[in-house]
Design an enzyme around this catalytic site. Structure first.
Site: not given
Length: 213
Positions: A82, A193, A195
């Site tokens: 990011c 992202h 995750e």
């Protein structure tokens, strides 16, 4: 092996660490201790929020020089996520203009305010949600991930890298082609992202923890 998520006060640290723990049995730590960062075998540079704050906190915590040194020496794999990707460019338009770390040549630009899709429907800024990523070149971090796979994004600014050979993935939002995956030597950085990107994101993290540049 120890994977260090660099804690300079910004970023979604715990979610990134939990996702890494899900894909590896190796030790994952969140730290701002220079000795532990230097002793780690892999580094993750996250980032979330305004880029001026991120760069400022990196300097305030005295980690700017350490990160610059790690980037220069390329002695261990580093993954930017990011704003952690955006900080690796030369300069960002955000906050009236902010000088960044300059590891990659290029800029971080703001999405136009009047964004339109192919049907001339207005698009929202920030760009938020799932979008496909077109892979430009082969890379070990793309192993097992289909071209045009979907990843999760939240951003109002996007990377415009100067060297096409360092661009490994692009997302198209309106008429903008954002360079959302860039790489050089032992560094790889993504705007999305991983995750939060389900199977594809976890596979990218799994590839990172086994990557030998």
């Amino acid at each position: 092996m120890t994977i260090a998520v660099i804690d300079y006060g910004m970023g979604n640290l715990h979610s990134v660490a939990k996702a890494l723990e899900h894909v590896t049995h190796e030790n994952v730590i969140i730290t701002r201790d220079p000795r532990r960062i230097l002793g780690a075998t892999r580094l993750v540079l996250p980032g979330q929020g305004a880029i001026r704050d991120c760069v400022g906190e990196l300097e305030r915590t005295d980690l700017r020089g350490l990160v610059d040194d790690m980037l220069t020496r390329q002695a261990k794999p580093l993954l930017g996520i990011c704003v952690g990707q955006q900080m690796l460019l030369e300069r960002s338009e955000e906050n009236g203009g902010v000088d960044c770390l300059g590891f990659f040549k290029g800029s971080v630009d703001k999405f136009p305010t009047d964004m339109r899709d192919e049907h001339e429907q207005r698009l929202k800024v920030p760009h938020m949600g799932w979008n496909l990523v077109e892979q430009h070149h082969d890379h070990p971090l793309w192993a097992g991930i289909d071209n045009n796979e979907h990843f999760y994004f939240v951003h109002s600014y996007y990377v415009n890298a100067a060297d096409d050979a360092q661009v490994f993935g692009t997302t198209h939002y309106g008429k903008v082609g954002a360079h959302v995956a860039i790489g050089r030597d032992a560094t790889f950085a993504v705007q999305f992202h991983p995750e939060k990107s389900s199977r594809a994101g976890l596979r990218l993290l799994e590839n990172f923890v086994t990557w030998t540049p």
